[in-house]
Design a protein around this motif. Structure first.
Motif, PDB file in Angstrom:
ATOM      1  N   LEU A 197      91.308  39.616 -17.285  1.00  0.00           N
ATOM      2  CA  LEU A 197      91.157  38.224 -16.638  1.00  0.00           C
ATOM      3  C   LEU A 197      92.316  37.558 -16.941  1.00  0.00           C
ATOM      4  CD1 LEU A 197      87.322  38.053 -17.248  1.00  0.00           C
ATOM      5  CD2 LEU A 197      88.378  37.813 -15.010  1.00  0.00           C
ATOM      6  N   ASP A 198      92.883  37.612 -18.117  1.00  0.00           N
ATOM      7  CA  ASP A 198      94.264  37.027 -18.329  1.00  0.00           C
ATOM      8  C   ASP A 198      95.335  37.237 -17.523  1.00  0.00           C
ATOM      9  OD1 ASP A 198      93.042  35.758 -20.653  1.00  0.00           O
ATOM     10  OD2 ASP A 198      93.710  37.184 -22.151  1.00  0.00           O
ATOM     11  N   GLN A 199      95.324  38.583 -16.906  1.00  0.00           N
ATOM     12  CA  GLN A 199      96.433  38.968 -16.196  1.00  0.00           C
ATOM     13  C   GLN A 199      96.019  38.706 -14.741  1.00  0.00           C
ATOM     14  OE1 GLN A 199      99.178  40.909 -17.237  1.00  0.00           O
ATOM     15  NE2 GLN A 199      98.227  40.417 -19.225  1.00  0.00           N
ATOM     16  N   LEU A 200      94.812  38.149 -14.442  1.00  0.00           N
ATOM     17  CA  LEU A 200      94.616  38.060 -12.888  1.00  0.00           C
ATOM     18  C   LEU A 200      94.656  36.602 -12.731  1.00  0.00           C
ATOM     19  CD1 LEU A 200      91.600  40.464 -12.492  1.00  0.00           C
ATOM     20  CD2 LEU A 200      93.868  40.436 -11.418  1.00  0.00           C
ATOM     21  N   GLY A 201      94.129  35.796 -13.661  1.00  0.00           N
ATOM     22  CA  GLY A 201      94.128  34.382 -13.422  1.00  0.00           C
ATOM     23  C   GLY A 201      92.831  33.867 -13.060  1.00  0.00           C
ATOM     24  N   ALA A 230      82.317  46.287  -6.871  1.00  0.00           N
ATOM     25  CA  ALA A 230      82.508  45.039  -6.752  1.00  0.00           C
ATOM     26  C   ALA A 230      84.149  44.729  -6.222  1.00  0.00           C
ATOM     27  CB  ALA A 230      82.067  43.906  -7.611  1.00  0.00           C
ATOM     28  N   VAL A 231      84.219  43.583  -5.448  1.00  0.00           N
ATOM     29  CA  VAL A 231      85.521  43.023  -5.245  1.00  0.00           C
ATOM     30  C   VAL A 231      85.777  41.691  -5.764  1.00  0.00           C
ATOM     31  CG1 VAL A 231      87.170  42.391  -3.309  1.00  0.00           C
ATOM     32  CG2 VAL A 231      85.700  44.467  -3.164  1.00  0.00           C
ATOM     33  N   LEU A 232      86.992  41.502  -6.391  1.00  0.00           N
ATOM     34  CA  LEU A 232      86.883  40.274  -7.300  1.00  0.00           C
ATOM     35  C   LEU A 232      88.483  39.662  -6.679  1.00  0.00           C
ATOM     36  CD1 LEU A 232      86.674  39.430 -10.973  1.00  0.00           C
ATOM     37  CD2 LEU A 232      89.007  39.236 -10.040  1.00  0.00           C
ATOM     38  N   GLU A 233      88.410  38.272  -6.332  1.00  0.00           N
ATOM     39  CA  GLU A 233      89.626  37.660  -5.970  1.00  0.00           C
ATOM     40  C   GLU A 233      90.106  36.682  -7.062  1.00  0.00           C
ATOM     41  OE1 GLU A 233      91.097  35.104  -2.238  1.00  0.00           O
ATOM     42  OE2 GLU A 233      89.470  36.710  -1.671  1.00  0.00           O
ATOM     43  N   SER A 234      91.446  36.623  -7.365  1.00  0.00           N
ATOM     44  CA  SER A 234      91.542  35.669  -8.393  1.00  0.00           C
ATOM     45  C   SER A 234      92.969  34.886  -7.718  1.00  0.00           C
ATOM     46  CB  SER A 234      91.984  36.398  -9.584  1.00  0.00           C
ATOM     47  OG  SER A 234      93.251  36.974  -9.482  1.00  0.00           O
ATOM     48  N   ALA A 235      93.365  34.039  -8.500  1.00  0.00           N
ATOM     49  CA  ALA A 235      94.726  33.179  -8.070  1.00  0.00           C
ATOM     50  C   ALA A 235      95.682  34.067  -8.064  1.00  0.00           C
ATOM     51  CB  ALA A 235      94.957  32.365  -9.341  1.00  0.00           C
ATOM     52  N   LYS A 236      95.959  35.479  -8.656  1.00  0.00           N
ATOM     53  CA  LYS A 236      96.842  36.244  -8.520  1.00  0.00           C
ATOM     54  C   LYS A 236      96.888  37.482  -7.740  1.00  0.00           C
ATOM     55  CE  LYS A 236      98.693  34.899 -12.740  1.00  0.00           C
ATOM     56  NZ  LYS A 236      99.256  35.362 -14.372  1.00  0.00           N
TER      57      LYS A 236
END
Length: 132
Positions: A32-36, A58-64
């Motif tokens: 999570l630190d890496q993904l934002g 699951a699929v997760l979308e982050s800022a990065k």
């Protein structure tokens, strides 16, 4: 059989934690630190589904980035964390608590025992950091 640490880690930064006779799964703080900031989350499984190790749950979308999450062990899905799609920031805010994603009923604990303990996961992170 000696007692196992309650939380273990896969090399893909997914954690698994014993919870009674099931195993709860989520994404590690390091990932999570890496993904934002997590901006979207969608489960790809429902209770009753049988998963094999490495199957997308699951699929997760982050800022990065947008990433698929893969289960660290096999088992039947016994619970899913309803509502994470409506409050995906919960994953970032409390990844080892309220940010859990699914719970599995493994056929046995051998796959859980084969996952990395906290010390081995920490060593993996050090190795990865030295390669960046």
């Amino acid at each position: 059989m000696p007692s196992l640490p309650s939380r273990r880690y896969a090399r893909n930064h997914v954690w698994a934690e014993l919870d009674g006779d099931s195993v709860v799964v989520g994404l590690s703080a390091r990932a999570l630190d890496q993904l934002g900031e997590v901006t979207d989350f969608a489960l790809r499984v429902q209770p009753g589904d049988e998963l094999a190790p490495g199957q997308c749950f699951a699929v997760l979308e982050s800022a990065k980035a947008e990433i698929e999450l893969f289960t660290p062990l096999s088992g039947a899905v016994v619970r899913v964390h309803e509502g994470l799609d409506l409050a995906p920031a919960t994953i970032s805010e409390d990844c080892y608590g309220e940010g859990w994603m699914i719970a599995l009923q493994p056929p046995d604990l051998s796959e859980f025992a084969a996952l990395l303990d906290a010390e081995a996961y920490s060593e993996l992170l050090k190795t990865a950091a030295s390669c960046e």
